[in-house]
Design an enzyme around this catalytic site. Sequence first.
Site, PDB file in Angstrom:
ATOM      1  N   CYS A 124     -26.387  -8.915 -10.627  1.00  0.00           N
ATOM      2  CA  CYS A 124     -25.797  -9.338 -12.205  1.00  0.00           C
ATOM      3  C   CYS A 124     -26.966  -8.951 -12.964  1.00  0.00           C
ATOM      4  O   CYS A 124     -28.008  -9.542 -12.841  1.00  0.00           O
ATOM      5  CB  CYS A 124     -25.349 -10.791 -12.211  1.00  0.00           C
ATOM      6  N   ARG A 153      -1.625   0.541   7.753  1.00  0.00           N
ATOM      7  CA  ARG A 153      -1.140   0.534   9.002  1.00  0.00           C
ATOM      8  C   ARG A 153      -0.667   1.698   9.390  1.00  0.00           C
ATOM      9  O   ARG A 153       0.220   1.952  10.492  1.00  0.00           O
ATOM     10  CB  ARG A 153      -0.145  -0.436   9.183  1.00  0.00           C
ATOM     11  N   THR A 188       5.820  -1.529   2.024  1.00  0.00           N
ATOM     12  CA  THR A 188       4.899  -2.713   2.663  1.00  0.00           C
ATOM     13  C   THR A 188       5.407  -2.920   3.986  1.00  0.00           C
ATOM     14  O   THR A 188       6.474  -3.000   4.415  1.00  0.00           O
ATOM     15  CB  THR A 188       4.868  -3.969   1.835  1.00  0.00           C
ATOM     16  N   CYS A 244     -27.871 -12.624 -14.579  1.00  0.00           N
ATOM     17  CA  CYS A 244     -28.518 -13.587 -13.705  1.00  0.00           C
ATOM     18  C   CYS A 244     -29.152 -13.209 -12.564  1.00  0.00           C
ATOM     19  O   CYS A 244     -29.883 -14.115 -11.737  1.00  0.00           O
ATOM     20  CB  CYS A 244     -27.337 -14.929 -13.642  1.00  0.00           C
ATOM     21  N   ILE A 288      -4.489  -3.229  -4.713  1.00  0.00           N
ATOM     22  CA  ILE A 288      -5.641  -3.678  -5.437  1.00  0.00           C
ATOM     23  C   ILE A 288      -6.367  -2.689  -6.495  1.00  0.00           C
ATOM     24  O   ILE A 288      -7.378  -2.746  -6.703  1.00  0.00           O
ATOM     25  CB  ILE A 288      -6.877  -4.233  -4.492  1.00  0.00           C
ATOM     26  N   ASN A 319      11.111   1.420   2.735  1.00  0.00           N
ATOM     27  CA  ASN A 319       9.956   1.495   3.350  1.00  0.00           C
ATOM     28  C   ASN A 319      10.133   2.741   4.429  1.00  0.00           C
ATOM     29  O   ASN A 319      11.236   3.026   4.714  1.00  0.00           O
ATOM     30  CB  ASN A 319       9.503   0.157   3.944  1.00  0.00           C
ATOM     31  N   CYS A 373     -19.956 -12.152 -10.754  1.00  0.00           N
ATOM     32  CA  CYS A 373     -21.106 -12.331 -10.045  1.00  0.00           C
ATOM     33  C   CYS A 373     -21.015 -13.722  -9.368  1.00  0.00           C
ATOM     34  O   CYS A 373     -20.155 -14.584  -9.796  1.00  0.00           O
ATOM     35  CB  CYS A 373     -22.260 -12.297 -11.032  1.00  0.00           C
ATOM     36  N   HIS A 428      -3.551  -9.961  -4.171  1.00  0.00           N
ATOM     37  CA  HIS A 428      -4.775  -9.627  -3.523  1.00  0.00           C
ATOM     38  C   HIS A 428      -5.883  -9.323  -4.345  1.00  0.00           C
ATOM     39  O   HIS A 428      -6.979  -8.946  -3.898  1.00  0.00           O
ATOM     40  CB  HIS A 428      -4.671  -8.611  -2.333  1.00  0.00           C
ATOM     41  N   ALA A 466       0.886  -1.316  -0.044  1.00  0.00           N
ATOM     42  CA  ALA A 466      -0.204   0.110   0.070  1.00  0.00           C
ATOM     43  C   ALA A 466       0.923   1.106  -0.075  1.00  0.00           C
ATOM     44  O   ALA A 466       0.534   2.344  -0.428  1.00  0.00           O
ATOM     45  CB  ALA A 466      -0.972  -0.067   1.278  1.00  0.00           C
TER      46      ALA A 466
HETATM   47  P1  CNA Z   1       0.381  -1.621   5.163  1.00  0.00           P
HETATM   48  O1  CNA Z   1       0.232  -2.754   6.274  1.00  0.00           O
HETATM   49  O2  CNA Z   1      -0.526  -0.687   5.520  1.00  0.00           O
HETATM   50  O3  CNA Z   1       2.093  -0.992   5.200  1.00  0.00           O
HETATM   51  C1  CNA Z   1       2.153   0.029   4.342  1.00  0.00           C
HETATM   52  C2  CNA Z   1       3.655   0.251   4.608  1.00  0.00           C
HETATM   53  O4  CNA Z   1       4.097   1.206   3.754  1.00  0.00           O
HETATM   54  C3  CNA Z   1       3.845   0.996   6.063  1.00  0.00           C
HETATM   55  O5  CNA Z   1       4.922   0.198   6.779  1.00  0.00           O
HETATM   56  C4  CNA Z   1       4.363   2.487   5.808  1.00  0.00           C
HETATM   57  O6  CNA Z   1       5.458   2.852   6.780  1.00  0.00           O
HETATM   58  C5  CNA Z   1       4.942   2.141   4.313  1.00  0.00           C
HETATM   59  N1  CNA Z   1       4.522   3.531   3.639  1.00  0.00           N
HETATM   60  C6  CNA Z   1       3.554   4.403   3.479  1.00  0.00           C
HETATM   61  N2  CNA Z   1       3.640   5.286   2.388  1.00  0.00           N
HETATM   62  C7  CNA Z   1       4.988   5.067   1.987  1.00  0.00           C
HETATM   63  C8  CNA Z   1       5.987   5.508   1.036  1.00  0.00           C
HETATM   64  N3  CNA Z   1       5.341   6.482   0.344  1.00  0.00           N
HETATM   65  N4  CNA Z   1       7.006   4.966   0.717  1.00  0.00           N
HETATM   66  C9  CNA Z   1       7.466   3.963   1.316  1.00  0.00           C
HETATM   67  N5  CNA Z   1       6.876   3.163   2.304  1.00  0.00           N
HETATM   68  C10 CNA Z   1       5.564   3.864   2.630  1.00  0.00           C
HETATM   69  O7  CNA Z   1      -0.004  -2.219   3.674  1.00  0.00           O
HETATM   70  P2  CNA Z   1       0.569  -3.590   3.187  1.00  0.00           P
HETATM   71  O8  CNA Z   1       0.747  -3.422   1.695  1.00  0.00           O
HETATM   72  O9  CNA Z   1       1.718  -3.962   3.740  1.00  0.00           O
HETATM   73  O10 CNA Z   1      -0.263  -4.770   3.602  1.00  0.00           O
HETATM   74  C11 CNA Z   1      -0.935  -5.325   2.693  1.00  0.00           C
HETATM   75  C12 CNA Z   1      -2.547  -5.164   2.541  1.00  0.00           C
HETATM   76  C13 CNA Z   1      -2.927  -3.587   2.337  1.00  0.00           C
HETATM   77  C14 CNA Z   1      -2.813  -5.692   1.292  1.00  0.00           C
HETATM   78  O11 CNA Z   1      -4.054  -6.639   1.748  1.00  0.00           O
HETATM   79  C15 CNA Z   1      -3.752  -4.601   0.269  1.00  0.00           C
HETATM   80  O12 CNA Z   1      -4.551  -5.068  -0.395  1.00  0.00           O
HETATM   81  C16 CNA Z   1      -4.081  -3.509   1.466  1.00  0.00           C
HETATM   82  N6  CNA Z   1      -4.039  -2.096   0.731  1.00  0.00           N
HETATM   83  C17 CNA Z   1      -4.067  -1.690  -0.546  1.00  0.00           C
HETATM   84  C18 CNA Z   1      -4.159  -0.330  -0.931  1.00  0.00           C
HETATM   85  C19 CNA Z   1      -3.803  -0.147  -2.211  1.00  0.00           C
HETATM   86  O13 CNA Z   1      -4.313  -0.892  -3.556  1.00  0.00           O
HETATM   87  N7  CNA Z   1      -3.552   0.936  -2.752  1.00  0.00           N
HETATM   88  C20 CNA Z   1      -4.412   0.573   0.246  1.00  0.00           C
HETATM   89  C21 CNA Z   1      -4.480   0.327   1.438  1.00  0.00           C
HETATM   90  C22 CNA Z   1      -4.559  -1.253   1.734  1.00  0.00           C
END
Ligand code: CNA
Length: 249
Positions: free
Chosen positions: A154, A37, A195, A157, A108, A218, A132, A124, A25
């Site tokens: 849908c 988070r 992440t 259906c 996503i 990160n 549907c 994900h 994310a």
């Molecule tokens: P998370 O657990 O919210 O972690 C996000 C991480 O990214 C954190 O450790 C932050 O410190 C770090 N972060 C935030 N902004 C930045 C940046 N600009 N540069 C570098 N690091 C940054 O999200 P994860 O992806 O680890 O967890 C997985 C989940 C989040 C999945 O199931 C996704 O579907 C879900 N999600 C997706 C989205 C999207 O599609 N954009 C948005 C929110 C959540």
Amino acid sequence: MYSHDIATLTSWLDEARSAVFFGGAGVSTASGIPDFRSAAGLYASQGPGGRPPEYLLSHDCLVDEPAEFFAFHRANLVHPEAKPNPAHTGLAELEAQGRLAAVVTQNIDGLHQLAGSRVVYELHGSVERYHCLGRDRHQFTLAQIPDEPVVPNCPRCGAMVRPDVVLYGEALDAEVVDAAVAAVRRADLLLIGGTSLNVYPAAGLLHYYRGDRLALVNLSETPMDYQADLVIHAPIDEVLAEVCKRLFG
Ligand code: CNA
């Protein structure tokens, strides 16, 4: 401040021929999509009725309270106005220039494809696709899903239509996971970014990497920092913008 680390990452990407990017994310926060988070993330707030977001994003909620599920989904996970940021465009450029073999994402939002990345494994799923629950699993795009009714049906259906997103309580698509694992196994560089590495099984993917160039970018620390050969605590969009400027001008 971290110019030495940026130089290392730049030279690793310059030498790479089958790098894999694995992200989450944090890749899309610079596009205005909150992560889960961080302090400003979705998990810092309670959902409607005091329900935790984990429930509102679950298979149980979809089945038991579809109206609540879709209200939360539409309000918090669908961002049609969001545009790719330099992290997405940088990765697309790295692929086009033959350095990057694949993007593996937990996101996503479809922004990697919008930026031009071609090999994208969406662990994900995607809010861009729907199907549907009827026998024939008719498929739709986000643009085909009307705002009303809140729980879409849908048109062919009548069964409920749901997003192609992996919800809490559901399994990942085995074919997507296998393809992602194969790419990571073949990778000469694994770049992880944006992440928290808290969500399994996706976070376990890095254990398939066999090389000695594991770079982690990160904002905050992750439980896997100690396994990385290079750790940069900075925005992934800024880091990739700088790396691509140095590589491609
Ligand atoms: P998370 O657990 O919210 O972690 C996000 C991480 O990214 C954190 O450790 C932050 O410190 C770090 N972060 C935030 N902004 C930045 C940046 N600009 N540069 C570098 N690091 C940054 O999200 P994860 O992806 O680890 O967890 C997985 C989940 C989040 C999945 O199931 C996704 O579907 C879900 N999600 C997706 C989205 C999207 O599609 N954009 C948005 C929110 C959540």
